[in-house]
Design an enzyme around this catalytic site. Sequence first.
Site, PDB file in Angstrom:
ATOM      1  NE  ARG A  46      -3.058   0.630   3.651  1.00 43.13           N
ATOM      2  CZ  ARG A  46      -2.294   0.839   4.990  1.00 43.13           C
ATOM      3  NH1 ARG A  46      -1.538   2.002   4.883  1.00 43.13           N
ATOM      4  NH2 ARG A  46      -2.069  -0.276   5.228  1.00 43.13           N
ATOM      5  CE1 TYR A  98     -17.669  11.468 -14.766  1.00 43.06           C
ATOM      6  CE2 TYR A  98     -16.371  11.358 -13.045  1.00 43.06           C
ATOM      7  CZ  TYR A  98     -17.309  10.339 -13.638  1.00 43.06           C
ATOM      8  OH  TYR A  98     -17.685   9.350 -13.260  1.00 43.06           O
ATOM      9  CG  ASP A 170     -10.000  16.359 -13.766  1.00 41.72           C
ATOM     10  OD1 ASP A 170      -9.694  15.626 -15.197  1.00 41.72           O
ATOM     11  OD2 ASP A 170     -10.613  15.716 -13.164  1.00 41.72           O
ATOM     12  CE  LYS A 195     -12.986   8.743 -18.337  1.00 42.11           C
ATOM     13  NZ  LYS A 195     -12.518   8.395 -16.821  1.00 42.11           N
TER      14      LYS A 195
HETATM   15  O1  P1T Z   1     -13.547   7.432 -14.015  1.00 38.72           O
HETATM   16  P1  P1T Z   1     -12.032   7.464 -12.820  1.00 38.72           P
HETATM   17  O2  P1T Z   1     -11.018   7.327 -13.550  1.00 38.72           O
HETATM   18  O3  P1T Z   1     -12.708   7.368 -11.201  1.00 38.72           O
HETATM   19  O4  P1T Z   1     -12.557   9.495 -13.595  1.00 38.72           O
HETATM   20  C1  P1T Z   1     -13.350  10.565 -12.921  1.00 38.72           C
HETATM   21  C2  P1T Z   1     -13.203  11.556 -14.410  1.00 38.72           C
HETATM   22  C3  P1T Z   1     -12.405  12.539 -13.182  1.00 38.72           C
HETATM   23  N1  P1T Z   1     -12.321  13.274 -14.232  1.00 38.72           N
HETATM   24  C4  P1T Z   1     -13.095  13.898 -15.242  1.00 38.72           C
HETATM   25  C5  P1T Z   1     -12.549  15.141 -15.721  1.00 38.72           C
HETATM   26  C6  P1T Z   1     -13.217  12.460 -15.413  1.00 38.72           C
HETATM   27  O5  P1T Z   1     -14.120  12.546 -16.756  1.00 38.72           O
HETATM   28  C7  P1T Z   1     -13.784  11.403 -14.923  1.00 38.72           C
HETATM   29  C8  P1T Z   1     -14.403  10.644 -15.197  1.00 38.72           C
HETATM   30  N2  P1T Z   1     -15.141  10.681 -16.213  1.00 38.72           N
HETATM   31  C9  P1T Z   1     -16.048   9.298 -16.989  1.00 38.72           C
HETATM   32  C10 P1T Z   1     -16.138   8.631 -16.631  1.00 38.72           C
HETATM   33  C11 P1T Z   1     -17.111   9.863 -18.186  1.00 38.72           C
HETATM   34  O6  P1T Z   1     -17.261   9.560 -19.022  1.00 38.72           O
HETATM   35  O7  P1T Z   1     -16.967  11.239 -18.153  1.00 38.72           O
END
Ligand code: P1T
Length: 378
Positions: A46, A98, A170, A195
Amino acid sequence: MKFATKAIHAGQHPDPATGAIMTPIFQTSTYAQSGVGEHKGFEYARTGNPTRSALEDCIAALENGSYGLAFASGMAAEQAVLSQLSAGDHLLSCDDLYGGTYRMFESVMRRYNVETSYVIAGSSADYERALRPNTKLIWLETPTNPLLRLVDIRAIAEVAHRYHILLVVDNTFSSPYFQRPLDLGADIVLHSTTKYINGHSDVIGGALVMKDEQLYQALKFYQNAAGGVPGPFDAWLTLRGIKTLALRMRQHEENARIVARFLLEHLRVEKVYYPGLPSHPDHELAKRQMSGFGGMVSFQLKGTLSDVDTLVRRCKVFTFAESLGGVESLVCHPASMTHSSIPQNIREARGLTDTLLRLSIGIEDSEDLLLDLEQALG
Ligand code: P1T
């Protein structure tokens, strides 16, 4: 080193034990220690894992940062940033973002007495006006999800630092290939590595990058204390994905430009949102702040929710799904999917209507993408 070279080599060295070119997957939860307080730098997984360290160092290099931290998801990375706030603090955010981030601010942080207020597509002066004596963090997404608005990172960093406020950006939608917020004055860069960074739609992950050592120590402390870390196999897959980030981003963008122009001319399309179009309200800022316009395109369909439903059912190359940034093209309906946790009245006031569709443009042949959209638009 230049970006594409760092994407392949940063943080990674042939394994000293075997010469293996690829960083091994250290699938272990703990490490043998030779005596009291004597070990090889790793005690418990961890706290640290060599596969994860390689990923953290690689992402830090791509963002021109000094320190990287990897998390089990983008949301876990967000939670680590938010852990720097205390009850009674105020958070100032851009208003288009988001849906899961909005949910975290409104349904989780509010319970801990951290209030968030939102600036509507604003300039740095709008952000300065919205500051309160207890504002401790400014949160930006740029380009925003899903309306692809831009926020001026350099100008807002100047405001944030004048008031000793932390600025987190972000950078998920742009990826470090097109935009590096630390170079523009941000304190922390955040990614959903799910992503573009991983790029193959097979891992959920997150990352933070920063330059300041004290901030790194505080966030590293939280990472270990809360434990939202990625497993070694996910860290390894993400490292493998990063190797082609530069190639992929170029192709995402080339295809996105073609799709955006196609949609702009289409009779069934009301409005197209793509920062690369001269008609986009933030086009000039995009040219200044980014080195490319990215692979995300949103548009308003002429018609009703039922027309939206028909369109997504007809798509054959585009897949109707949440998420973005993978090699394959996706179509998403933010109102019912990624942004459904935002109450309808707030959503609509922000321009996030039932006829808005968001495309994550993949790296397929652009001719196939246009043919698919043409037949789906009918
Ligand atoms: O899904 P995750 O890896 O926990 O990330 C969250 C997140 C954070 N910031 C942005 C700009 C994001 O687009 C996302 C997650 N977004 C999607 C799942 C979506 O389809 O927009």
